[in-house]
Design a protein around this motif. Structure first.
Motif, mmCIF file in Angstrom:
data_model
loop_
_atom_site.group_PDB
_atom_site.id
_atom_site.type_symbol
_atom_site.label_atom_id
_atom_site.label_comp_id
_atom_site.label_asym_id
_atom_site.label_seq_id
_atom_site.Cartn_x
_atom_site.Cartn_y
_atom_site.Cartn_z
ATOM 1 N N ARG A 1 58.183 4.227 54.221
ATOM 2 C CA ARG A 1 59.091 3.574 53.272
ATOM 3 C C ARG A 1 60.103 4.560 52.697
ATOM 4 N NH1 ARG A 1 55.309 0.140 49.283
ATOM 5 N NH2 ARG A 1 53.818 1.804 49.717
ATOM 6 N N MET A 2 59.677 5.824 52.530
ATOM 7 C CA MET A 2 60.586 6.819 51.984
ATOM 8 C C MET A 2 61.479 7.405 53.064
ATOM 9 S SD MET A 2 61.355 8.105 49.019
ATOM 10 C CE MET A 2 59.890 7.865 48.010
ATOM 11 N N GLY A 3 61.003 7.382 54.308
ATOM 12 C CA GLY A 3 61.784 7.910 55.409
ATOM 13 C C GLY A 3 61.631 9.398 55.605
ATOM 14 N N THR A 4 60.805 10.039 54.792
ATOM 15 C CA THR A 4 60.588 11.485 54.886
ATOM 16 C C THR A 4 59.275 11.819 54.212
ATOM 17 O OG1 THR A 4 61.587 13.660 54.461
ATOM 18 C CG2 THR A 4 61.766 12.013 52.713
ATOM 19 N N ALA A 5 58.866 13.059 54.308
ATOM 20 C CA ALA A 5 57.634 13.488 53.636
ATOM 21 C C ALA A 5 57.897 13.646 52.144
ATOM 22 C CB ALA A 5 57.150 14.804 54.223
ATOM 23 N N LYS A 6 57.071 13.005 51.321
ATOM 24 C CA LYS A 6 57.273 13.085 49.871
ATOM 25 C C LYS A 6 57.108 14.509 49.358
ATOM 26 C CE LYS A 6 55.487 8.413 48.950
ATOM 27 N NZ LYS A 6 54.465 7.657 48.184
ATOM 28 N N ALA A 7 56.235 15.276 49.994
ATOM 29 C CA ALA A 7 55.939 16.629 49.509
ATOM 30 C C ALA A 7 57.186 17.489 49.409
ATOM 31 C CB ALA A 7 54.914 17.299 50.417
ATOM 32 N N ASP B 1 64.551 4.004 46.159
ATOM 33 C CA ASP B 1 65.120 3.655 44.854
ATOM 34 C C ASP B 1 64.263 4.186 43.711
ATOM 35 O OD1 ASP B 1 67.263 2.406 46.024
ATOM 36 O OD2 ASP B 1 66.494 0.366 45.737
ATOM 37 N N GLU B 2 62.941 4.171 43.899
ATOM 38 C CA GLU B 2 62.055 4.703 42.861
ATOM 39 C C GLU B 2 62.250 6.202 42.707
ATOM 40 O OE1 GLU B 2 58.389 1.465 43.391
ATOM 41 O OE2 GLU B 2 58.248 3.459 44.291
ATOM 42 N N TYR B 3 62.401 6.889 43.824
ATOM 43 C CA TYR B 3 62.645 8.330 43.760
ATOM 44 C C TYR B 3 63.968 8.621 43.076
ATOM 45 C CZ TYR B 3 64.319 12.879 45.343
ATOM 46 O OH TYR B 3 64.883 14.121 45.385
ATOM 47 N N ARG B 4 65.018 7.895 43.445
ATOM 48 C CA ARG B 4 66.332 8.136 42.840
ATOM 49 C C ARG B 4 66.300 7.864 41.344
ATOM 50 N NH1 ARG B 4 68.288 6.280 48.018
ATOM 51 N NH2 ARG B 4 68.118 4.095 47.346
ATOM 52 N N GLU B 5 65.588 6.804 40.933
ATOM 53 C CA GLU B 5 65.499 6.501 39.499
ATOM 54 C C GLU B 5 64.762 7.607 38.771
ATOM 55 O OE1 GLU B 5 64.211 5.382 35.705
ATOM 56 O OE2 GLU B 5 62.796 5.671 37.361
ATOM 57 N N ALA B 6 63.659 8.078 39.372
ATOM 58 C CA ALA B 6 62.887 9.147 38.738
ATOM 59 C C ALA B 6 63.699 10.435 38.666
ATOM 60 C CB ALA B 6 61.590 9.385 39.520
ATOM 61 N N ARG B 7 64.400 10.737 39.741
ATOM 62 C CA ARG B 7 65.172 11.986 39.784
ATOM 63 C C ARG B 7 66.365 11.946 38.840
ATOM 64 N NH1 ARG B 7 67.266 15.790 39.095
ATOM 65 N NH2 ARG B 7 67.752 17.591 40.415
ATOM 66 N N SER B 8 66.822 10.737 38.507
ATOM 67 C CA SER B 8 67.976 10.617 37.609
ATOM 68 C C SER B 8 67.614 10.887 36.151
ATOM 69 C CB SER B 8 68.601 9.220 37.722
ATOM 70 O OG SER B 8 67.746 8.226 37.170
ATOM 71 N N ARG B 9 66.331 10.888 35.841
ATOM 72 C CA ARG B 9 65.931 11.200 34.476
ATOM 73 C C ARG B 9 66.242 12.668 34.174
ATOM 74 N NH1 ARG B 9 60.118 8.554 32.782
ATOM 75 N NH2 ARG B 9 60.275 6.551 33.876
ATOM 76 N N PRO B 10 66.585 12.983 32.953
ATOM 77 C CA PRO B 10 66.873 14.383 32.632
ATOM 78 C C PRO B 10 65.614 15.235 32.696
ATOM 79 C CG PRO B 10 66.861 13.054 30.628
ATOM 80 C CD PRO B 10 66.787 12.086 31.788
ATOM 81 N N ALA B 11 65.808 16.522 32.879
ATOM 82 C CA ALA B 11 64.689 17.460 32.850
ATOM 83 C C ALA B 11 64.014 17.421 31.479
ATOM 84 C CB ALA B 11 65.185 18.871 33.166
ATOM 85 N N PRO B 12 62.778 17.869 31.379
ATOM 86 C CA PRO B 12 62.068 17.834 30.091
ATOM 87 C C PRO B 12 62.789 18.651 29.017
ATOM 88 C CG PRO B 12 60.570 18.365 31.883
ATOM 89 C CD PRO B 12 61.934 18.424 32.452
ATOM 90 N N GLU B 13 62.724 18.168 27.778
ATOM 91 C CA GLU B 13 63.247 18.946 26.659
ATOM 92 C C GLU B 13 62.159 19.911 26.213
ATOM 93 O OE1 GLU B 13 66.018 17.706 23.146
ATOM 94 O OE2 GLU B 13 63.939 17.401 22.491
ATOM 95 N N ILE B 14 62.495 21.200 26.204
ATOM 96 C CA ILE B 14 61.537 22.231 25.815
ATOM 97 C C ILE B 14 62.209 23.161 24.801
ATOM 98 C CG2 ILE B 14 60.253 22.074 27.970
ATOM 99 C CD1 ILE B 14 62.373 25.090 27.563
#
Length: 290
Positions: free
Chosen positions: A16-22, A205-218
């Motif tokens: 479904r992803m078309g590539t290795a998730k790792a 689409d799930e990966y793109r949505e997750a990746r679009s989130r900003p990096a953690p605030e630290i």
């Protein structure tokens, strides 16, 4: 042998992803490097990655232990059996997860593993062999805790062509933790109140949505001669997914001349160590001896 280990199932190529998730990119790192780093921050024992035969993996922390599936085509239960057998040499329990959990937090891992802690009310014969989160209305067998001595039992199930985690749960003591029980841990409630730790990415689409989130605030702190670098003294909030990125955000280069103290623990030399919400990174000049 009380320390818990961590096991990450690398998986293979996702149709479904078309590539290795790792190998998916994750804020300058890869998803597998990120998840193994998060698990490594939460457990005392080794982090073990189980992969398919011949599977190429992205670069990992050299301390990660690599294992191969014994037989192909038997799904995640094969990886679970292999990983638990390897972990049994080091620990009695292990946190097991898949590689596709981009928001996994170390506080979640610790909250799950605490489910193994002895309870005076529970007879020894009923102590949990699996600590299974039940989050967002679903069981989460690939973000759960397992006793490492379950490996032979899982192998027998596989040999009997019983390849689903549910088949294992039918035969052992399972402690199930729902949302409320997990969030009774104040640390977890503070850093992951929505339990995003169990969100996985199965579709592009799930990966793109997750990746679009900003990096953690630290929070970044600088000491000694570094205190005047990158915009003045005092703590500073930045968004960064790795130690190297946090250094860059405040005008520093994590090039071996700096010690990074992460929430009070010293980490030297690996800028790819993942950061999570709630972290504080303190940079000190190694050349000046701290």
């Amino acid at each position: 042998m009380n320390a818990s280990a961590g096991i990450v199932l690398a998986g293979g190529r996702s149709s479904r992803m078309g590539t290795a998730k790792a190998a998916l990119e994750w804020h300058g790192s890869t998803l597998l490097r990120h998840v193994t780093g998060v698990v490594g921050r939460a457990v005392e024992g080794p982090v073990i990655v189980v992969r398919a035969h011949g599977q190429e993996l992205p670069e990992l922390d050299p301390r990660v232990v690599l294992c191969d599936d014994v037989e192909e085509g038997r799904g995640p239960m094969e990886g679970l059996a292999v990983g638990l057998a390897a972990a049994a040499e080091h620990s009695e329990t292990a946190f097991v997860c898949s590689t596709d959990l981009p928001f996994l937090h170390a506080a979640f891992v610790r909250a799950v593993l605490r489910g193994f802690e002895p309870d005076a009310k529970t007879p020894d014969a009923e102590r949990p062999e699996v600590v299974l989160p039940f989050v967002h209305g679903y069981r989460q067998p690939m973000a759960a805790g397992y006793r490492t001595d379950l490996a032979p039992q899982i192998t027998k199930l596989l040999d009997a062509d019983r390849r689903r985690p549910a088949h294992l749960f039918e035969e052992c003591n399972v402690r199930q933790l729902d949302d409320a029980e997990l969030l009774s841990d104040p640390r977890l409630a503070s850093v992951d109140p929505n339990l995003d730790s169990v969100i996985n990415v199965n579709e592009p689409d799930e990966y793109r949505e997750a990746r679009s989130r900003p990096a953690p605030e630290i929070v970044v702190e600088r000491y000694g001669v570094l205190a005047t670098s990158g915009g003045g003294r005092g703590p500073r909030k930045v968004r960064a997914a790795t130690i190297a990125s946090a250094a860059e955000q405040v005008g520093l280069a994590f090039d071996g001349h700096i010690v990074a103290a992460l929430n009070g623990d010293q980490i030297r030399g690996d800028g790819m160590v993942p950061l999570m919400p709630g972290d504080t990174v303190s940079f000190i000049s190694a050349d000046a001896g701290g």
